[in-house]
Each structure stands twice: as C-alpha cells, then as structure tokens.
Design an enzyme around this catalytic site. Structure first.
Site, PDB file in Angstrom:
ATOM      1  N   GLY A  58       0.900  -1.188  -0.109  1.00 52.20           N
ATOM      2  CA  GLY A  58      -0.046   0.006  -0.135  1.00 52.20           C
ATOM      3  C   GLY A  58       1.008   1.296  -0.048  1.00 52.20           C
ATOM      4  O   GLY A  58       2.055   1.343   0.619  1.00 52.20           O
ATOM      5  N   CYS A  93       5.939  -0.556   6.981  1.00 51.25           N
ATOM      6  CA  CYS A  93       5.730   0.702   6.020  1.00 51.25           C
ATOM      7  C   CYS A  93       6.772   1.100   5.059  1.00 51.25           C
ATOM      8  O   CYS A  93       8.081   0.929   5.775  1.00 51.25           O
ATOM      9  CB  CYS A  93       5.297   1.577   7.163  1.00 51.25           C
ATOM     10  SG  CYS A  93       4.768   3.471   6.310  1.00 51.25           S
ATOM     11  N   LEU A  94       6.315   1.597   3.921  1.00 50.56           N
ATOM     12  CA  LEU A  94       7.318   2.134   3.131  1.00 50.56           C
ATOM     13  C   LEU A  94       8.259   3.283   3.559  1.00 50.56           C
ATOM     14  O   LEU A  94       9.457   3.571   3.100  1.00 50.56           O
ATOM     15  CB  LEU A  94       6.929   2.153   1.862  1.00 50.56           C
ATOM     16  CG  LEU A  94       6.142   0.925   0.886  1.00 50.56           C
ATOM     17  CD1 LEU A  94       5.852   1.410  -0.494  1.00 50.56           C
ATOM     18  CD2 LEU A  94       7.280  -0.040   0.686  1.00 50.56           C
ATOM     19  N   HIS A 114      -2.103   7.326   7.063  1.00 53.37           N
ATOM     20  CA  HIS A 114      -1.401   8.332   6.634  1.00 53.37           C
ATOM     21  C   HIS A 114      -1.835   9.695   6.126  1.00 53.37           C
ATOM     22  O   HIS A 114      -1.378  10.714   6.060  1.00 53.37           O
ATOM     23  CB  HIS A 114      -0.421   7.659   5.339  1.00 53.37           C
ATOM     24  CG  HIS A 114       0.512   6.766   5.541  1.00 53.37           C
ATOM     25  ND1 HIS A 114       1.621   7.149   6.376  1.00 53.37           N
ATOM     26  CD2 HIS A 114       0.724   5.381   5.335  1.00 53.37           C
ATOM     27  CE1 HIS A 114       2.626   5.925   6.319  1.00 53.37           C
ATOM     28  NE2 HIS A 114       1.997   4.955   5.789  1.00 53.37           N
ATOM     29  N   GLN A 121       2.820   9.993   1.880  1.00 53.07           N
ATOM     30  CA  GLN A 121       4.333   9.488   1.593  1.00 53.07           C
ATOM     31  C   GLN A 121       5.025   9.623   0.302  1.00 53.07           C
ATOM     32  O   GLN A 121       6.281   9.730   0.311  1.00 53.07           O
ATOM     33  CB  GLN A 121       4.056   7.723   1.583  1.00 53.07           C
ATOM     34  CG  GLN A 121       3.550   7.275   2.892  1.00 53.07           C
ATOM     35  CD  GLN A 121       3.509   5.690   2.876  1.00 53.07           C
ATOM     36  OE1 GLN A 121       2.510   5.142   2.303  1.00 53.07           O
ATOM     37  NE2 GLN A 121       4.423   5.037   3.263  1.00 53.07           N
ATOM     38  N   HIS A 133      -4.280   1.452   7.428  1.00 50.34           N
ATOM     39  CA  HIS A 133      -2.799   1.955   7.885  1.00 50.34           C
ATOM     40  C   HIS A 133      -2.750   3.259   6.808  1.00 50.34           C
ATOM     41  O   HIS A 133      -2.165   4.394   7.215  1.00 50.34           O
ATOM     42  CB  HIS A 133      -1.929   0.896   7.284  1.00 50.34           C
ATOM     43  CG  HIS A 133      -0.321   1.333   7.556  1.00 50.34           C
ATOM     44  ND1 HIS A 133       0.473   0.551   8.112  1.00 50.34           N
ATOM     45  CD2 HIS A 133       0.151   2.307   6.397  1.00 50.34           C
ATOM     46  CE1 HIS A 133       1.662   1.312   7.891  1.00 50.34           C
ATOM     47  NE2 HIS A 133       1.662   1.972   6.722  1.00 50.34           N
ATOM     48  N   GLU A 134      -3.088   3.004   5.523  1.00 49.06           N
ATOM     49  CA  GLU A 134      -2.903   4.017   4.540  1.00 49.06           C
ATOM     50  C   GLU A 134      -3.876   5.342   4.753  1.00 49.06           C
ATOM     51  O   GLU A 134      -3.661   6.469   4.616  1.00 49.06           O
ATOM     52  CB  GLU A 134      -3.208   3.603   3.055  1.00 49.06           C
ATOM     53  CG  GLU A 134      -2.520   2.355   2.606  1.00 49.06           C
ATOM     54  CD  GLU A 134      -0.808   2.723   3.001  1.00 49.06           C
ATOM     55  OE1 GLU A 134      -0.231   3.866   3.024  1.00 49.06           O
ATOM     56  OE2 GLU A 134      -0.182   1.693   3.155  1.00 49.06           O
TER      57      GLU A 134
END
Ligand code: NI
Length: 167
Positions: free
Chosen positions: A46, A91-92, A137, A51, A133-134
């Site tokens: 994701g 997480c990226l 963000h 991000q 999660h996204e």
C-alpha cells in the site's frame, strides 16, 4: 510512468493532513499510475499520497500475492468496522521496521475511483489492515503512533542512523 520519491520517518511532512481530491483529471490519473508503479517497485502492499509528498486524500493498495489486484481509493472513508486483527505491520516510510498493531479485521470503505465515481467496498484480512494503515497516513498518523513512546523513540534513532548512512 515514473517512480516517486518516498518520504522516510521522521520527516515532518509525513504528519501533514491531506486535503480532499476535488478534480479528477489526467494529472490525477498520472499520479495514480506513478503511485502504483512506486508501490510495486518498492515492493509494498500500500502507498498513501502523503508518503510521496502529495497531500491529497488518495491511496493505492494491492494485498494479492501476484500483485494483480490493484485498488485505488480516492477520498476514502471507513463507514463500518468489525472484529479485531493484530498484524505485524511494515511501512515504506520505515524500511526494515515491523511492529504489531491492532486494528479492525473487516472494514467497509466508501471512496471514489480515478474518474470520481463513488463506490463502497467491504475488505478484510491484509487488505483491511492496509486500508486502515494508509487512511491513517492521509491524516498524518503513523503505525508507530500505536506503540509505546519508548519504542517509537528507538525507531526514530534507528531511522535517523540509517538515513545518515545512505546520504
Ligand atoms: Ni505506511
């Protein structure tokens, strides 16, 4: 298509609250394509626009094993939650960091697609974890906000050390 730069924790831009998408034009569709390419290249399941330093309410996700089930959620809202799921999340924006987070096991999401068409989707499992999660963000919230301040501090130090070694 192009690969976008991902912001790494503790970059303060990751704390920005994203604004709703109002214009569904070719620029938005290019952004979606670039975000998908960036997510697949990472690889990740994701990616939120926050991000890649674009502060609009938009996220992409693909929780399938073969990376063939891309989902795009624009202006997403969780309208129902059910059950509990504890998942070891990554997480990226936090390469190499994994922490257990408790979230709803199943969520119903209302969103719009790349053309602005509204849809409702019920998701569970990894995709449900990912969507929650996204969406966090987009609100400037990170998965480490669910763990202790002590652990978060350690992760912050580790990330800063990693970033010094790269640059
Ligand atoms: Ni993330």
């Amino acid at each position: 298509m192009s690969i976008l730069n991902i912001l790494y924790f503790p970059d303060p831009r990751l704390r920005t609250k994203a604004k709703p998408v109002e214009i569904f034009d070719d620029a938005l569709r290019t952004l979606i394509d670039d975000m998908l390419e960036t997510m697949y290249a990472a690889p990740g399941v994701g990616l939120a626009a926050t991000q890649v330093d674009v502060h609009k309410r938009l996220l992409v996700a693909d929780a399938s094993e073969d990376q063939d089930a891309a989902h795009v959620f624009i202006n997403p809202r969780i309208v129902a939650r059910d059950g509990v799921c504890v998942h070891d999340e990554g997480c990226l924006s936090f390469p190499g960091i994994y922490e257990e987070v408790e979230r709803a096991g199943q969520v119903t999401v209302e969103a719009q697609d790349g053309k602005g068409k509204p849809f409702t989707l019920e998701v569970s499992g990894l995709l449900a974890v990912c969507v929650q999660h996204e969406i966090d963000h987009l609100d400037g919230k990170l998965f480490v906000d669910y763990i202790s301040e002590l652990k978060r501090g350690r992760i912050r130090k580790k990330m800063l050390k990693q970033q010094r070694q790269v640059s």
